[in-house]
Motif scaffolding. Structure first.
Motif, PDB file in Angstrom:
ATOM      1  N   ARG B   9       1.131  -1.416  -0.026  1.00  0.00           N
ATOM      2  CA  ARG B   9      -0.055   0.308   0.070  1.00  0.00           C
ATOM      3  C   ARG B   9       1.368   1.056   0.569  1.00  0.00           C
ATOM      4  O   ARG B   9       1.688   1.494   0.253  1.00  0.00           O
ATOM      5  N   PRO B  10       0.589   2.365  -1.217  1.00  0.00           N
ATOM      6  CA  PRO B  10       1.548   3.488  -0.909  1.00  0.00           C
ATOM      7  C   PRO B  10       0.654   4.064   0.649  1.00  0.00           C
ATOM      8  O   PRO B  10       0.252   4.005   1.662  1.00  0.00           O
ATOM      9  N   PRO B  11       1.947   5.203   0.929  1.00  0.00           N
ATOM     10  CA  PRO B  11       2.089   5.455   2.082  1.00  0.00           C
ATOM     11  C   PRO B  11       0.829   6.579   2.164  1.00  0.00           C
ATOM     12  O   PRO B  11       0.053   6.814   1.661  1.00  0.00           O
ATOM     13  N   THR B  12      -0.021   6.832   3.384  1.00  0.00           N
ATOM     14  CA  THR B  12      -1.241   7.308   3.729  1.00  0.00           C
ATOM     15  C   THR B  12      -0.559   8.780   4.320  1.00  0.00           C
ATOM     16  O   THR B  12       0.514   8.582   5.625  1.00  0.00           O
ATOM     17  N   MET B  13      -1.842   9.561   4.836  1.00  0.00           N
ATOM     18  CA  MET B  13      -1.228  11.168   4.916  1.00  0.00           C
ATOM     19  C   MET B  13      -1.148  10.468   6.483  1.00  0.00           C
ATOM     20  O   MET B  13      -0.599  11.133   6.703  1.00  0.00           O
ATOM     21  N   ALA B  14      -1.710   9.453   7.098  1.00  0.00           N
ATOM     22  CA  ALA B  14      -1.869   9.088   8.642  1.00  0.00           C
ATOM     23  C   ALA B  14       0.088   8.658   8.770  1.00  0.00           C
ATOM     24  O   ALA B  14       0.420   8.688   9.638  1.00  0.00           O
ATOM     25  N   THR B  26      -1.914  18.082  10.079  1.00  0.00           N
ATOM     26  CA  THR B  26      -0.783  19.354  10.281  1.00  0.00           C
ATOM     27  C   THR B  26      -0.210  18.730   8.885  1.00  0.00           C
ATOM     28  O   THR B  26       0.370  19.938   8.539  1.00  0.00           O
ATOM     29  N   VAL B  27       0.105  17.442   8.409  1.00  0.00           N
ATOM     30  CA  VAL B  27       0.633  17.252   7.301  1.00  0.00           C
ATOM     31  C   VAL B  27      -0.523  17.898   6.405  1.00  0.00           C
ATOM     32  O   VAL B  27       0.153  17.900   4.707  1.00  0.00           O
ATOM     33  N   SER B  28      -1.789  17.464   6.177  1.00  0.00           N
ATOM     34  CA  SER B  28      -2.496  18.060   5.691  1.00  0.00           C
ATOM     35  C   SER B  28      -2.406  19.786   5.443  1.00  0.00           C
ATOM     36  O   SER B  28      -2.092  20.243   3.815  1.00  0.00           O
ATOM     37  N   ARG B  29      -2.341  20.589   6.380  1.00  0.00           N
ATOM     38  CA  ARG B  29      -1.910  22.080   6.466  1.00  0.00           C
ATOM     39  C   ARG B  29      -0.366  22.123   5.865  1.00  0.00           C
ATOM     40  O   ARG B  29      -0.395  23.415   5.135  1.00  0.00           O
ATOM     41  N   VAL B  30       0.142  21.217   5.375  1.00  0.00           N
ATOM     42  CA  VAL B  30       1.834  21.169   5.229  1.00  0.00           C
ATOM     43  C   VAL B  30       1.520  21.178   3.755  1.00  0.00           C
ATOM     44  O   VAL B  30       1.874  22.444   3.646  1.00  0.00           O
ATOM     45  N   LEU B  31       1.028  20.334   3.859  1.00  0.00           N
ATOM     46  CA  LEU B  31       0.408  20.298   1.605  1.00  0.00           C
ATOM     47  C   LEU B  31       0.020  21.155   1.714  1.00  0.00           C
ATOM     48  O   LEU B  31       0.285  22.109   0.161  1.00  0.00           O
ATOM     49  N   GLY B  32      -1.103  21.885   2.387  1.00  0.00           N
ATOM     50  CA  GLY B  32      -1.724  22.809   2.217  1.00  0.00           C
ATOM     51  C   GLY B  32      -1.344  24.218   1.694  1.00  0.00           C
ATOM     52  O   GLY B  32      -1.981  25.132   1.713  1.00  0.00           O
ATOM     53  N   ASP B  33      -0.146  24.536   2.526  1.00  0.00           N
ATOM     54  CA  ASP B  33       0.483  26.209   2.263  1.00  0.00           C
ATOM     55  C   ASP B  33      -0.190  26.421   3.543  1.00  0.00           C
ATOM     56  O   ASP B  33      -0.407  27.779   3.168  1.00  0.00           O
ATOM     57  N   HIS B  34      -1.185  25.825   4.130  1.00  0.00           N
ATOM     58  CA  HIS B  34      -1.693  26.384   5.758  1.00  0.00           C
ATOM     59  C   HIS B  34      -0.686  27.324   6.645  1.00  0.00           C
ATOM     60  O   HIS B  34       0.903  27.207   6.401  1.00  0.00           O
ATOM     61  N   PRO B  35      -0.846  28.863   6.735  1.00  0.00           N
ATOM     62  CA  PRO B  35      -0.185  30.100   7.160  1.00  0.00           C
ATOM     63  C   PRO B  35       0.769  29.390   8.890  1.00  0.00           C
ATOM     64  O   PRO B  35       1.804  29.047   9.452  1.00  0.00           O
ATOM     65  N   ASN B  36      -0.327  29.027   9.876  1.00  0.00           N
ATOM     66  CA  ASN B  36      -0.194  28.822  10.739  1.00  0.00           C
ATOM     67  C   ASN B  36       0.678  26.891  10.886  1.00  0.00           C
ATOM     68  O   ASN B  36       0.040  26.825  11.464  1.00  0.00           O
ATOM     69  N   VAL B  37       1.506  27.041  10.790  1.00  0.00           N
ATOM     70  CA  VAL B  37       2.792  25.777  10.376  1.00  0.00           C
ATOM     71  C   VAL B  37       3.877  26.121  11.341  1.00  0.00           C
ATOM     72  O   VAL B  37       4.511  27.250  10.712  1.00  0.00           O
ATOM     73  N   ARG B  38       4.599  25.673  12.260  1.00  0.00           N
ATOM     74  CA  ARG B  38       5.434  26.248  12.700  1.00  0.00           C
ATOM     75  C   ARG B  38       6.867  25.578  11.978  1.00  0.00           C
ATOM     76  O   ARG B  38       6.687  24.293  11.492  1.00  0.00           O
ATOM     77  N   GLU B  51      11.151  11.236   2.444  1.00  0.00           N
ATOM     78  CA  GLU B  51      11.399   9.717   3.050  1.00  0.00           C
ATOM     79  C   GLU B  51      10.648   8.373   2.626  1.00  0.00           C
ATOM     80  O   GLU B  51      11.263   7.527   2.154  1.00  0.00           O
ATOM     81  N   MET B  52       9.521   9.194   3.262  1.00  0.00           N
ATOM     82  CA  MET B  52       8.691   7.484   2.792  1.00  0.00           C
ATOM     83  C   MET B  52       8.218   7.998   0.796  1.00  0.00           C
ATOM     84  O   MET B  52       7.246   7.123   0.816  1.00  0.00           O
ATOM     85  N   GLY B  53       7.888   8.601   0.496  1.00  0.00           N
ATOM     86  CA  GLY B  53       7.785   9.526  -0.856  1.00  0.00           C
ATOM     87  C   GLY B  53       6.734   9.345  -0.994  1.00  0.00           C
ATOM     88  O   GLY B  53       5.997   8.606  -1.527  1.00  0.00           O
ATOM     89  N   TYR B  54       5.866   9.528  -0.360  1.00  0.00           N
ATOM     90  CA  TYR B  54       4.464   9.783  -0.556  1.00  0.00           C
ATOM     91  C   TYR B  54       4.224  10.886  -1.173  1.00  0.00           C
ATOM     92  O   TYR B  54       4.752  12.347  -1.331  1.00  0.00           O
ATOM     93  N   ARG B  55       2.808  10.843  -1.928  1.00  0.00           N
ATOM     94  CA  ARG B  55       1.828  11.731  -2.393  1.00  0.00           C
ATOM     95  C   ARG B  55       0.352  11.871  -2.137  1.00  0.00           C
ATOM     96  O   ARG B  55       0.109  10.471  -2.051  1.00  0.00           O
TER      97      ARG B  55
END
Lengths: 350, 350
Positions: B9-14, B26-38, B51-55
């Motif tokens: 199985r390809p890796p999931t967001m989880a 938080t992963v979703s936020r990073v991918l979505g370029d949300h501003p409020n992520v440290r 590292e996981m080659g996630y898409r």
DNA sequence: GAGGTCATTGTGAGCGCTAACAATTCATGG
DNA sequence: CCATGAATTGTTAGCGCTCACAATGACCTC
């Protein structure tokens, strides 16, 4: 009259089920052509579907089945006859197999653009990709790129590390060159395509082999960039060799051949009486060049079908039927540019 | 070396979230370029993704957002220069806006094939469709069809009930015809395109208007099917009128013009000295015809951009910027076929 | 008429993601 | 030192479908 905005949200399978008085799963069965659904039930469901204008949601389906049934195609120069025909054939073949085709057209094929295109298609959920990648650099790039789906190359030549489908360019060149030799020409000159293109290299190789097998030293070889203009320039140079052994030219594509024909004509050189010219591709216009052009036809429809078949084999995890590199035979089309007889347009097969 | 089958199985967001020690959101936020992520968190997540080659899974995303960001294109005759160029331009413009393009290429545009194509694209989850539908019958079919998404037509002419983008064919024809009149020709003959094509009709209308405004009675009008062969046949007929008032021909496309040129040449008629010929499209080969062809160039890139812009306006529910029918100006390209001066190839702009 | 089989239908649990909201952390000022 | 609000992160509930399995009922056999 064109849209149906009866409700804001389009109806779901559950809505249809409610209307038909069945469960959503039964609706799914009807849509999926499952055998075990009573005719009466099926009719009820179909009626509800029709009435509500229901359409199955693509994304939900793809998510549940883990199949998008979408193939990607990466191409460049899609306005050229060859790539455009290939693209068309690919889409047709994919549709026949129930797949969608998502295209990315590139202005140039580099490692970067190819990589971006594959990334993009990957984000688009494609299950596999066909790369119309005639440049050698593209093949190398392809071999070095990681991607989570199979890729089939078209027009890259058979030597590649990537599964590929190709028209046998070498054979095509042999047919054309052999034809000129058989017509009595002592030597055959050659206007080659761009160095970076595998197809160009293969055509040149076929030409060279044929001459060498006939015991003829291959004469100087010119090079163009596929464009009529480059053919025109090469033709001007070739015109200078008339009377010094030049009687026949094998041009690596029809568009350049068009330029050659024009340059020869302007130099007062007659085709085919003084110099015979053969091309490659059989673009639709070739029959109407002055004179009509002898050329080599490629069967793009077959290319499309074989490529899709190979890609689907790879996707399904089947062992590809045959090897992972498919070669397709081209066909010589003889017209007036290599022969003093001038056939009626429309009489030739094409 | 090309695939990464590390896990079935390809890796999931989880999976990524677990590895990075954050929540999937938080992963979703990073991918979505949300501003409020440290920054630190973002870096952790990006490292895990790498590292996981996630898409990101396309279907899941599309299901949750109710947006597939996919546009459909229906086209026919995609190996012709015009449609192929349009297709290319559309894909490029769509990609620039972050949309995927799913193409269906038809061999012929009828109510049935068009309807099937729209159904199919609908099943493919497109948010809107561009129809490259130059035949009038296609426009009518389009107007009568129900579909749950907006449709923009290209090349249908502006009179339609469907939002459309067009090159101003009439203007193009006026430019060409006017050019021939200005060069001193008393009358201009016309080889028209297929009756069913709106673009053909518009070109004919432009030709007729120009003559009438100049006080000239339009001469007999011939008709072809866009192919070089039909042009050749018409050219043979036209050759019979040389010396009886025929000195200039406006041909509705370049390919037919090619056939006309050949027929005239074979009949011993010189171009442009005896008969001037102008075409339409400016296909890449036109510059290398014998003689190089005066023709009308269409800016397909602009057609693509405007079509996509219009379709996206419709999808977003915005009022289209301007009217829902866009016209684009074509451009006359003068070459030797209408003028005794023979420019060097490459010197002309194109 | 009990038991079995088959055809037909329903139920529940995801598929992997985003949106909305809840919770936590952190800096800041009174 | 604690209240205040902003920044940051987590939790929960779907999106609309298919799959696996359960349930129902009809029909048959002995």
């Amino acid at each position: 009259m064109t849209q149906v905005p009866s409700q804001l949200r389009p109806p779901t399978m559950a809505d249809v089920a409610r209307m038909a008085g069945v469960s959503h799963q039964t609706v799914s069965r009807v849509l999926g052509d499952h055998p075990n659904v009573r005719d009466e039930t099926r009719a009820k469901v179909l009626r509800a579907i029709e009435e509500m204008g229901y359409r199955r949601n693509f994304s939900a389906r793809a998510l549940a089945t883990r199949r998008t049934r979408t193939l990607g195609v990466v191409a460049s120069n899609t306005t050229l006859y060859g790539p455009a025909s290939t693209l068309f054939a690919l889409e047709e073949a994919a549709r026949a197999e129930g797949y969608f085709v998502s295209t990315v057209s590139l202005r140039e094929l580099t490692v970067r653009t190819l990589s971006e295109a594959l990334d993009r298609l990957s984000e688009g959920g494609v299950e596999g990709v066909i790369a119309i990648a005639p440049q050698r650099s593209a093949v190398e790039a392809l071999a070095g790129l990681r991607h989570p789906f199979p890729v089939v190359a078209v027009g890259t030549g058979s030597g590649a590390e990537v599964p590929s489908v190709n028209v046998d360019q070498r054979l095509g060149a042999r047919l054309a060159t052999g034809h000129l030799l058989a017509a009595g020409h002592r030597r055959v000159w050659h206007l080659a395509g761009p160095e970076d293109w595998q197809e160009a290299a293969d055509r040149t190789a076929g030409w060279r082999e044929t001459l060498e097998e006939a015991g003829v030293e291959p004469p100087m070889q010119l090079r163009g960039d596929w464009s009529p203009l480059s053919g025109y320039r090469a033709g001007q140079e070739l015109a200078g060799w008339v009377g010094r052994g030049l009687t026949a030219v094998f041009v690596a594509n029809d568009q350049m051949a068009l330029g050659v024909l024009r340059a020869l004509r302007e130099a007062g050189v007659r085709t085919p009486q003084d110099v015979a010219v053969a091309g490659f591709d059989d673009i639709p216009e070739a029959e109407f060049f002055a004179p009509p052009l002898t050329t080599v036809r490629q069967d793009f429809s077959t290319v499309g079908k074989r490529s899709i078949a190979l890609l689907l084999d790879l996707i399904e995890g089947r062992t590809p039927s045959g090897t992972s590199s498919v070669a397709i035979e081209p066909q010589l089309v003889v017209r007036a540019s290599t022969f003093p007889y001038i056939p009626q347009p429309g009489a030739a097969p094409g």
